[in-house]
Write an enzyme that holds these catalytic residues in place. Structure first.
Site, mmCIF file in Angstrom:
data_model
loop_
_atom_site.group_PDB
_atom_site.id
_atom_site.type_symbol
_atom_site.label_atom_id
_atom_site.label_comp_id
_atom_site.label_asym_id
_atom_site.label_seq_id
_atom_site.Cartn_x
_atom_site.Cartn_y
_atom_site.Cartn_z
ATOM 1 N N SER A 56 0.843 -1.356 -0.047
ATOM 2 C CA SER A 56 -0.033 0.060 0.070
ATOM 3 C C SER A 56 0.840 1.195 -0.025
ATOM 4 O O SER A 56 0.305 2.445 -0.161
ATOM 5 C CB SER A 56 -0.961 -0.075 1.220
ATOM 6 O OG SER A 56 -0.228 -0.109 2.324
ATOM 7 N N ASP B 255 -4.152 7.226 8.696
ATOM 8 C CA ASP B 255 -4.747 6.501 9.419
ATOM 9 C C ASP B 255 -3.864 5.744 10.342
ATOM 10 O O ASP B 255 -2.716 6.253 10.507
ATOM 11 C CB ASP B 255 -5.555 5.346 8.562
ATOM 12 C CG ASP B 255 -4.586 4.632 7.912
ATOM 13 O OD1 ASP B 255 -3.214 4.572 7.884
ATOM 14 O OD2 ASP B 255 -5.222 3.919 6.550
ATOM 15 N N HIS C 142 -0.960 4.234 7.469
ATOM 16 C CA HIS C 142 -0.188 4.830 6.468
ATOM 17 C C HIS C 142 0.079 6.455 7.027
ATOM 18 O O HIS C 142 -0.882 7.069 7.518
ATOM 19 C CB HIS C 142 -1.283 4.636 5.329
ATOM 20 C CG HIS C 142 -1.553 3.343 5.103
ATOM 21 N ND1 HIS C 142 -2.720 2.749 5.505
ATOM 22 C CD2 HIS C 142 -0.950 2.385 4.500
ATOM 23 C CE1 HIS C 142 -2.920 1.502 5.137
ATOM 24 N NE2 HIS C 142 -1.565 0.954 4.533
#
Length: 364
Positions: A45, A337, A340
């Protein structure tokens, strides 16, 4: 080491790989134009711009509040409030403003020719990490790269395709999920199979070596591979592994030690893969992140142990959603978050490197 020095180390090597084989530089308005063909990205990610949107997985970020500060406030699938480091790099070297996901069916041949990301959020070097989370394994990403080459050959011919592949820059960023979601996560499979964390490190290296060799076999000449961050400083890991995760939040040092030992192994082992005509470069991500956490005021941060989304303690993926309350000022947060980083972190890293990179590419 000064904070600026550690920021410099994070992605300097990764950016350098994008022009190390370039022989020509054009001077235009006092800027250097880097003559590389394309950028190809693999991993998780940290570098996935939205491939998971097209996969049957819950590990997606194609809904608000993700993308809050992206162009037109679009939730593209990037796990942040805005752009990723690879987007800033792609724009800087003159390829495109934002690097697209390969699985996007709307991509044109021109889009494909200048580079794409094959990365898949929630994936890892350990195939089990990817499979449990519905993400692409690293070898599946490699297969997609082979598919990509076949598409180009049909459209522009083998000679031009080989030239693009040879002159391209390659970035690999993965490994965090193998620890955060797998080894130290809810499943006990790998902890049972590898009770000693160093054995799991070696298992991961076996998979990394196999992937990198496959990439080299496909024509890659210069590859940058990024280490893992201090996983003990991720807000979610603090919440899950701290006895006082509300009243006394701080990084989990034994988990940070796991990151450091893995990164050292990776850096040492990469030296054995280098062959004539190829370059594999290690990029340090640990030091910049730990310095942002420990020296937050230097970067204008106030909160380094919680995310901006929701409570900031555990929200990520579907737990960070339409109904989540957001912090008042995301620029004060290192994390968007609970896992991340914010766009500010990515942009800060990029901007700290720009002058140094321009200086490097002007060298003969």
């Amino acid at each position: 080491m000064r904070a600026t020095d550690s920021l410099h180390s994070m992605f300097l090597m990764v950016i350098i790989i994008l022009y190390v084989h370039s022989a020509c530089y054009a001077h235009n308005n006092n800027n250097k134009k880097i003559n590389i063909s394309a950028a190809f990205v693999f991993g998780d990610s940290t570098v996935d711009p939205g491939n998971n949107n097209y996969l049957p997985t819950i590990a997606r970020a194609n809904y608000p509040p993700y993308g809050k500060d992206f162009a037109n406030h679009v939730a593209t699938g990037r796990f942040s409030n805005g752009r990723l480091v690879t987007d800033f790099i792609g724009e800087f070297i003159g390829l495109k403003r934002n690097l697209p996901p390969y699985l996007d069916p709307s991509l044109t041949m021109n889009d494909l020719m200048t580079g794409v990301s094959f990365a898949s959020s929630a994936g890892g070097y350990d195939p089990l990490t990817s499979k449990v989370n519905g993400a692409l394994t690293m070898m599946q990403q490699l297969e997609l790269f082979k598919e990509y080459k076949a598409k180009l050959e049909v459209s522009i011919g083998k000679q031009k395709t080989d030239d693009i592949v040879r002159r391209a820059g390659y970035v690999v960023s993965s490994g965090t999920n193998d620890f955060a979601l797998n080894y130290y996560g809810p499943t006990l499979v790998q902890r049972s199979a590898y009770p000693n964390i160093s054995d799991y490190h070696h298992f991961m290296w076996h998979n990394i070596e196999r992937f990198l060799q496959g990439l080299l076999d496909e024509g890659a000449k210069v590859i940058g591979i990024v280490g893992v961050p201090p996983i003990g400083c991720l807000p979610a890991m603090i919440t899950l592994h701290s006895k006082e995760f509300v009243t006394n939040r701080k990084c989990i040092e034994n988990l940070n030690d796991v990151s450091k030992k893995f990164n050292q192994m990776l850096q040492n082992n990469l030296k054995g893969l280098k062959t004539k005509g190829t370059k594999i470069v290690y990029g340090d991500i640990y030091k910049p992140i730990i310095n942002m956490v420990e020296q937050k005021t230097q970067y204008g941060f106030e909160e380094v142990q919680k995310g901006c989304c929701g409570t900031g303690l555990i929200e990520a993926d579907f737990l960070c959603n339409f109904n989540s309350q957001l912090c008042d000022d995301v620029s004060k947060y290192v994390f968007w978050d609970s896992v991340h980083p914010t766009e500010k972190v990515y942009k800060l890293i990029y901007e700290s490197l720009r002058t140094s990179v321009l200086k490097e590419i002007s060298k003969p």
